[in-house]
Scaffold this motif. Structure first.
Motif, short mmCIF file in Angstrom:
data_model
loop_
_atom_site.label_atom_id
_atom_site.label_comp_id
_atom_site.label_asym_id
_atom_site.label_seq_id
_atom_site.Cartn_x
_atom_site.Cartn_y
_atom_site.Cartn_z
N ILE A 211 0.80 -1.43 -0.29
CA ILE A 211 0.27 0.09 -0.14
C ILE A 211 1.10 1.07 0.07
O ILE A 211 1.17 1.51 0.89
N THR A 212 1.06 1.41 -1.31
CA THR A 212 1.66 3.30 -1.62
C THR A 212 1.23 4.21 -2.33
O THR A 212 -0.05 3.87 -2.41
N THR A 218 -4.28 3.38 -8.12
CA THR A 218 -5.37 3.00 -9.02
C THR A 218 -6.42 2.24 -8.53
O THR A 218 -6.99 1.13 -8.99
N VAL A 219 -6.72 2.11 -7.17
CA VAL A 219 -8.08 1.88 -6.72
C VAL A 219 -9.16 2.19 -7.08
O VAL A 219 -9.50 3.51 -6.53
N THR A 220 -10.49 1.97 -7.65
CA THR A 220 -11.39 2.62 -8.21
C THR A 220 -13.16 2.25 -7.06
O THR A 220 -13.39 2.41 -7.07
N THR A 221 -12.03 0.56 -6.86
CA THR A 221 -13.34 0.36 -6.26
C THR A 221 -13.28 -0.50 -5.00
O THR A 221 -11.95 -1.32 -5.19
N LEU A 236 -7.54 8.80 1.49
CA LEU A 236 -6.54 8.63 1.02
C LEU A 236 -6.49 7.56 -0.44
O LEU A 236 -5.11 6.93 -1.04
N LEU A 237 -7.31 7.61 -1.36
CA LEU A 237 -8.06 6.55 -2.09
C LEU A 237 -8.67 7.81 -3.61
O LEU A 237 -9.64 7.74 -3.83
N PRO A 238 -8.04 8.56 -3.81
CA PRO A 238 -8.25 9.24 -4.24
C PRO A 238 -9.15 9.40 -5.74
O PRO A 238 -10.06 9.57 -6.53
N ASN A 239 -8.74 8.48 -6.43
CA ASN A 239 -9.76 7.36 -7.58
C ASN A 239 -10.73 7.28 -6.74
O ASN A 239 -11.54 6.33 -7.84
N LEU A 240 -10.98 6.55 -5.98
CA LEU A 240 -12.01 5.60 -5.64
C LEU A 240 -13.18 6.52 -5.87
O LEU A 240 -13.53 7.54 -5.80
#
Length: 269
Positions: A211-212, A218-221, A236-240
């Protein structure tokens, strides 16, 4: 017969009692009547099984001859039971009153060796049989003591089995959950979440990788069982953009509807 004796233990006290003579094979037929008599408080003695030694046979005979009354449950099986027949004849010789419950239309006197002193009753159904016994000549109220509570051992065992199975299922579910709970390896992580289940969901979305900051882009879901206590960490998950949740967490997720697509597992969006 063992279960029968557990439910209706033979009376071993010093108060007046009756000797109930029957064939072991008729125990099932007698169960409703015995339950009624025991609940009423009848003091009943009867031998369990066959005597294995001379001493045991002598002890049974001594107990039998202390009875104030003999109740004979006369069936085809009883008439073929030499032990029961011998016991009744000994009691008759000792002038112990005998009441014969004649369950069929077969000859009920000569076949058992009963003389004219024996009282014969016939009745159909437990209620009628109990009433006939209470009203028969030779019966005495001194044979009845305080009412007894019949313990249903079969029901108790069934309840115990259900309880044991429930405990095993709970234990299995707990172990399954512990096994499924992913171990969190943080040796190469550079970003950390306070909620271990959120950490596990993120790592699952990353395919088990570290986890970086770069990998989190890359995490969207995310697929979650429950929402974490601190939903601010979703930042912390900008593209979630999509969060999958169990139906039970639907109400808690209402505040996130403006930011994310909320999909309930097993239900509608």
């Amino acid at each position: 017969m063992a279960n029968f004796a557990e439910l209706f233990p033979p009376y071993l006290g010093d108060q007046p009692f009756l000797y109930f003579c029957f064939s072991n094979s008729d125990a099932g037929r007698l169960r409703p009547l015995f339950q009624r008599l025991y609940e009423r408080g009848f003091r009943i003695w009867y031998p369990i099984g066959n005597a294995s030694t001379v001493a045991e046979r002598k002890e049974r005979d001594t107990r039998m001859l202390k009875a104030r009354l003999v109740v004979l449950y006369q069936t085809k099986a009883t008439r073929m039971d030499h032990t029961a027949k011998s016991a009744v004849l000994v009691c008759q010789e000792k002038n112990i009153p005998i009441i014969s419950i004649d369950t069929d239309d077969a000859e009920s006197k000569l076949s058992m060796g009963l003389d004219s002193r024996a009282i014969h009753i016939q009745a159909h159904g437990t209620d009628a049989l109990e009433t006939a016994l209470l009203r028969a000549d030779g019966f005495s109220q001194e044979l009845i003591g305080p009412a007894n509570a019949i313990q249903n051992n079969r029901l108790f065992r069934f309840a115990y089995i259900i309880f044991a199975v429930a405990i095993l299922l709970i234990g299995a579910a707990f172990l399954f959950r512990q096994v499924r709970k992913p171990s969190i390896v943080q040796t190469t992580d550079t970003v950390f979440f306070s909620d271990e289940y959120l950490t596990a969901a993120v790592r699952e979305a990353l395919g088990g990788g570290p986890i970086t900051e770069d990998s989190l882009r890359t995490v969207t879901t995310l697929s979650l069982t429950v929402l974490p206590n601190n939903t601010d960490e979703f930042a912390l998950l900008p593209n979630l953009s999509r969060i999958e949740l169990d139906q039970a967490s639907a109400n808690e997720a209402s505040a996130l509807l403006e930011q994310y697509e909320i999909v309930l597992k097993g239900g509608a969006q």
